[in-house]
Design a protein around this motif. Structure first.
Motif, PDB file in Angstrom:
ATOM      1  N   SER A   1      34.651  46.200 -18.392  1.00 41.37           N
ATOM      2  CA  SER A   1      34.902  45.024 -17.798  1.00 41.37           C
ATOM      3  C   SER A   1      34.448  44.512 -18.962  1.00 41.37           C
ATOM      4  CB  SER A   1      33.953  44.675 -16.612  1.00 41.37           C
ATOM      5  OG  SER A   1      32.879  44.945 -16.897  1.00 41.37           O
ATOM      6  N   ARG A   2      34.380  43.199 -19.260  1.00 42.52           N
ATOM      7  CA  ARG A   2      33.788  42.460 -20.904  1.00 42.52           C
ATOM      8  C   ARG A   2      32.555  41.899 -20.339  1.00 42.52           C
ATOM      9  NH1 ARG A   2      39.379  41.519 -20.594  1.00 42.52           N
ATOM     10  NH2 ARG A   2      40.861  41.999 -22.572  1.00 42.52           N
ATOM     11  N   TRP A   3      32.157  42.342 -19.312  1.00 38.69           N
ATOM     12  CA  TRP A   3      30.918  41.812 -18.869  1.00 38.69           C
ATOM     13  C   TRP A   3      30.332  41.868 -17.332  1.00 38.69           C
ATOM     14  CZ3 TRP A   3      28.041  36.695 -16.818  1.00 38.69           C
ATOM     15  CH2 TRP A   3      26.888  36.937 -17.982  1.00 38.69           C
ATOM     16  N   LEU A   4      29.420  42.636 -17.883  1.00 38.05           N
ATOM     17  CA  LEU A   4      28.831  42.986 -16.346  1.00 38.05           C
ATOM     18  C   LEU A   4      27.429  42.199 -15.842  1.00 38.05           C
ATOM     19  CD1 LEU A   4      29.596  45.126 -14.499  1.00 38.05           C
ATOM     20  CD2 LEU A   4      28.459  46.892 -15.902  1.00 38.05           C
ATOM     21  N   VAL A   5      27.409  42.168 -14.584  1.00 33.28           N
ATOM     22  CA  VAL A   5      26.208  41.050 -14.632  1.00 33.28           C
ATOM     23  C   VAL A   5      25.437  41.442 -13.360  1.00 33.28           C
ATOM     24  CG1 VAL A   5      24.528  38.661 -14.252  1.00 33.28           C
ATOM     25  CG2 VAL A   5      26.778  38.550 -14.781  1.00 33.28           C
ATOM     26  N   LEU A   6      24.778  42.249 -13.023  1.00 36.40           N
ATOM     27  CA  LEU A   6      23.378  42.674 -12.159  1.00 36.40           C
ATOM     28  C   LEU A   6      22.521  40.889 -11.448  1.00 36.40           C
ATOM     29  CD1 LEU A   6      22.683  45.238 -10.574  1.00 36.40           C
ATOM     30  CD2 LEU A   6      21.261  45.798 -11.580  1.00 36.40           C
ATOM     31  N   HIS A   7      22.801  40.550 -10.800  1.00 38.23           N
ATOM     32  CA  HIS A   7      22.431  39.114  -9.488  1.00 38.23           C
ATOM     33  C   HIS A   7      21.275  39.652  -8.994  1.00 38.23           C
ATOM     34  CE1 HIS A   7      23.253  35.482  -7.517  1.00 38.23           C
ATOM     35  NE2 HIS A   7      22.070  34.838  -8.247  1.00 38.23           N
ATOM     36  N   LEU A   8      20.180  39.463  -9.437  1.00 32.43           N
ATOM     37  CA  LEU A   8      19.417  40.154  -8.382  1.00 32.43           C
ATOM     38  C   LEU A   8      18.609  38.546  -8.338  1.00 32.43           C
ATOM     39  CD1 LEU A   8      18.288  43.132 -10.094  1.00 32.43           C
ATOM     40  CD2 LEU A   8      19.856  43.127  -8.877  1.00 32.43           C
ATOM     41  N   THR A   9      17.895  38.760  -6.715  1.00 36.32           N
ATOM     42  CA  THR A   9      16.609  37.677  -6.246  1.00 36.32           C
ATOM     43  C   THR A   9      15.714  38.583  -5.382  1.00 36.32           C
ATOM     44  OG1 THR A   9      18.165  37.129  -4.266  1.00 36.32           O
ATOM     45  CG2 THR A   9      17.863  35.588  -6.294  1.00 36.32           C
ATOM     46  N   GLY A  10      14.503  38.435  -5.527  1.00 36.74           N
ATOM     47  CA  GLY A  10      13.174  38.642  -5.112  1.00 36.74           C
ATOM     48  C   GLY A  10      12.506  39.680  -5.595  1.00 36.74           C
ATOM     49  N   ASP A  11      11.415  40.055  -5.327  1.00 32.74           N
ATOM     50  CA  ASP A  11      10.663  40.811  -5.330  1.00 32.74           C
ATOM     51  C   ASP A  11      10.794  41.896  -5.615  1.00 32.74           C
ATOM     52  OD1 ASP A  11       9.144  38.895  -7.403  1.00 32.74           O
ATOM     53  OD2 ASP A  11       7.912  38.165  -5.915  1.00 32.74           O
ATOM     54  N   ALA A  12      11.134  42.401  -4.450  1.00 35.73           N
ATOM     55  CA  ALA A  12      10.935  43.292  -3.898  1.00 35.73           C
ATOM     56  C   ALA A  12      12.047  44.423  -4.702  1.00 35.73           C
ATOM     57  CB  ALA A  12      11.647  43.566  -2.755  1.00 35.73           C
ATOM     58  N   LYS A  13      13.186  44.311  -5.629  1.00 39.23           N
ATOM     59  CA  LYS A  13      14.379  44.113  -5.959  1.00 39.23           C
ATOM     60  C   LYS A  13      13.990  44.605  -7.160  1.00 39.23           C
ATOM     61  CE  LYS A  13      17.861  42.645  -3.251  1.00 39.23           C
ATOM     62  NZ  LYS A  13      19.496  41.483  -2.762  1.00 39.23           N
ATOM     63  N   LEU A  14      13.307  43.549  -7.783  1.00 38.78           N
ATOM     64  CA  LEU A  14      12.478  43.672  -9.362  1.00 38.78           C
ATOM     65  C   LEU A  14      11.465  45.254  -9.011  1.00 38.78           C
ATOM     66  CD1 LEU A  14      12.696  42.952 -12.076  1.00 38.78           C
ATOM     67  CD2 LEU A  14       9.976  41.670 -11.238  1.00 38.78           C
ATOM     68  N   ASP A  15      11.120  45.254  -8.319  1.00 36.57           N
ATOM     69  CA  ASP A  15      10.270  46.314  -8.255  1.00 36.57           C
ATOM     70  C   ASP A  15      11.478  47.844  -7.915  1.00 36.57           C
ATOM     71  OD1 ASP A  15       8.149  45.210  -7.917  1.00 36.57           O
ATOM     72  OD2 ASP A  15       7.655  45.081  -6.039  1.00 36.57           O
ATOM     73  N   VAL A  16      12.638  47.929  -7.385  1.00 40.59           N
ATOM     74  CA  VAL A  16      13.272  49.179  -7.295  1.00 40.59           C
ATOM     75  C   VAL A  16      14.770  48.738  -8.353  1.00 40.59           C
ATOM     76  CG1 VAL A  16      15.861  49.201  -6.313  1.00 40.59           C
ATOM     77  CG2 VAL A  16      14.147  48.269  -4.543  1.00 40.59           C
ATOM     78  N   LEU A  17      14.360  48.092  -8.949  1.00 42.60           N
ATOM     79  CA  LEU A  17      14.641  47.737 -10.672  1.00 42.60           C
ATOM     80  C   LEU A  17      14.038  48.625 -11.619  1.00 42.60           C
ATOM     81  CD1 LEU A  17      17.584  47.497 -12.572  1.00 42.60           C
ATOM     82  CD2 LEU A  17      15.731  45.119 -12.704  1.00 42.60           C
ATOM     83  N   THR A  18      13.131  48.616 -11.295  1.00 41.66           N
ATOM     84  CA  THR A  18      11.581  49.065 -11.802  1.00 41.66           C
ATOM     85  C   THR A  18      11.838  50.659 -12.145  1.00 41.66           C
ATOM     86  OG1 THR A  18      10.374  46.822 -12.223  1.00 41.66           O
ATOM     87  CG2 THR A  18       9.237  49.182 -12.482  1.00 41.66           C
ATOM     88  N   GLU A  19      11.993  50.976 -10.707  1.00 44.96           N
ATOM     89  CA  GLU A  19      12.229  52.388 -10.120  1.00 44.96           C
ATOM     90  C   GLU A  19      13.385  53.562 -10.941  1.00 44.96           C
ATOM     91  OE1 GLU A  19      11.716  55.587  -6.107  1.00 44.96           O
ATOM     92  OE2 GLU A  19      11.830  53.355  -6.500  1.00 44.96           O
ATOM     93  N   ALA A  20      14.378  52.273 -10.422  1.00 40.15           N
ATOM     94  CA  ALA A  20      15.757  52.707 -11.641  1.00 40.15           C
ATOM     95  C   ALA A  20      15.681  52.967 -12.711  1.00 40.15           C
ATOM     96  CB  ALA A  20      16.725  51.739 -10.706  1.00 40.15           C
ATOM     97  N   TRP A  21      15.124  52.031 -13.810  1.00 37.57           N
ATOM     98  CA  TRP A  21      14.988  52.623 -14.820  1.00 37.57           C
ATOM     99  C   TRP A  21      14.173  53.799 -15.092  1.00 37.57           C
ATOM    100  CZ3 TRP A  21      17.644  51.267 -17.966  1.00 37.57           C
ATOM    101  CH2 TRP A  21      18.592  48.894 -17.787  1.00 37.57           C
ATOM    102  N   GLN A  22      13.670  54.467 -14.682  1.00 39.96           N
ATOM    103  CA  GLN A  22      12.870  55.806 -14.077  1.00 39.96           C
ATOM    104  C   GLN A  22      14.080  56.892 -14.650  1.00 39.96           C
ATOM    105  OE1 GLN A  22       9.848  55.470 -15.968  1.00 39.96           O
ATOM    106  NE2 GLN A  22      10.186  53.104 -15.524  1.00 39.96           N
ATOM    107  N   ASP A  23      13.720  58.170 -14.757  1.00 40.70           N
ATOM    108  CA  ASP A  23      14.443  59.844 -14.856  1.00 40.70           C
ATOM    109  C   ASP A  23      14.386  60.155 -13.688  1.00 40.70           C
ATOM    110  OD1 ASP A  23      15.299  59.474 -17.378  1.00 40.70           O
ATOM    111  OD2 ASP A  23      13.618  60.865 -17.975  1.00 40.70           O
ATOM    112  N   GLY A  24      15.674  60.498 -13.615  1.00 47.58           N
ATOM    113  CA  GLY A  24      15.807  61.093 -11.668  1.00 47.58           C
ATOM    114  C   GLY A  24      17.090  60.269 -11.398  1.00 47.58           C
TER     115      GLY A  24
END
Length: 231
Positions: free
Chosen positions: A184-207
């Motif tokens: 794709s020429r542009w890929l968007v991750l569309h998120l709402t809700g603070d709980a998802k921001l916490d998951v995103l933060t965890e997902a950036w970590q190695d694992g």
């Protein structure tokens, strides 16, 4: 690490994201005579889809498909096709060319050959793919622990889509493969809700990707990814 674009509210996120999507579809229509958009289901994108439906662009030359689909009748409330038909394929966007991911087959795995042909008419690269993410770290229908998760994520898998059965969510599913999503020429991750921001933060970590499959998108160094977030 990609810095999320954080908006003060969901309305401002929807306005900005819709404008950017329309701009990118318009650019591809001008450059190639055709554009393509893959969207996700759930509650998060409803306002976005409705706003896009009123965009005054050359919709007859825009292909629209789904990132993933629950294997239910298209009239079922759980159907992503129903969501798209009721919220996007109306107004100006009613003229778009839609490719469904649900067939009449009893099981999604039996539909792979038919869908491979259906999806083959799409441009090699999507203009835009809009992904969501669940609080379990899934994106598309890449669910933790699903038996076919490795097939969905396999970048050598030649199929555009993959059948899967989540362990933590209802319904068998059909999903675009990771390889097809990344085309794709542009890929968007569309998120709402603070709980998802916490998951995103965890997902950036190695694992392991298998525990938080959204990592499969975040860890692609060449992926043209943007993250839009509002509480």
């Amino acid at each position: 690490m990609i810095t999320p674009q954080i908006f003060p509210d969901r309305d401002s996120l929807t306005q900005q994201l819709s404008e950017q999507i329309v701009a990118r579809l318009s650019a591809d229509l001008l450059a190639f005579g055709v554009a393509s958009l893959a969207v996700s289901g759930g509650r998060t994108p409803v306002d976005l889809l409705q706003r896009l439906s009123r965009a005054d662009i050359d919709w007859p030359h825009v292909w629209v498909t789904l990132v993933d689909e629950r294997w239910v009748d298209k009239a079922d409330e759980a159907s992503n096709e129903r969501l798209v038909r009721e919220n996007l394929l109306i107004h100006h966007a009613a003229a778009a060319r839609f490719i469904a991911l649900k067939t009449e087959h009893e099981h999604p795995k039996d539909a792979l050959a038919e869908l491979s042909v259906s999806l083959s008419v799409l441009p090699e690269q999507f203009s835009v793919v809009v992904l969501g993410m669940g609080e379990d770290g899934h994106t598309a229908s890449f669910f933790p622990g699903a038996a076919t998760l490795s097939d969905c994520l396999d970048l050598t898998n030649p199929q555009p889509c993959c059948a899967t059965l989540p362990l933590t969510a209802p319904h068998a599913r059909m999903t675009l493969t990771l390889k097809r999503i990344l085309a794709s020429r542009w890929l968007v991750l569309h998120l709402t809700g603070d709980a998802k921001l916490d998951v995103l933060t965890e997902a950036w970590q190695d694992g392991p990707i298998e525990s938080l499959p959204v990592r499969s998108v975040l860890k692609q160094e060449q992926s043209p990814l943007a993250i839009f977030f509002a509480s």
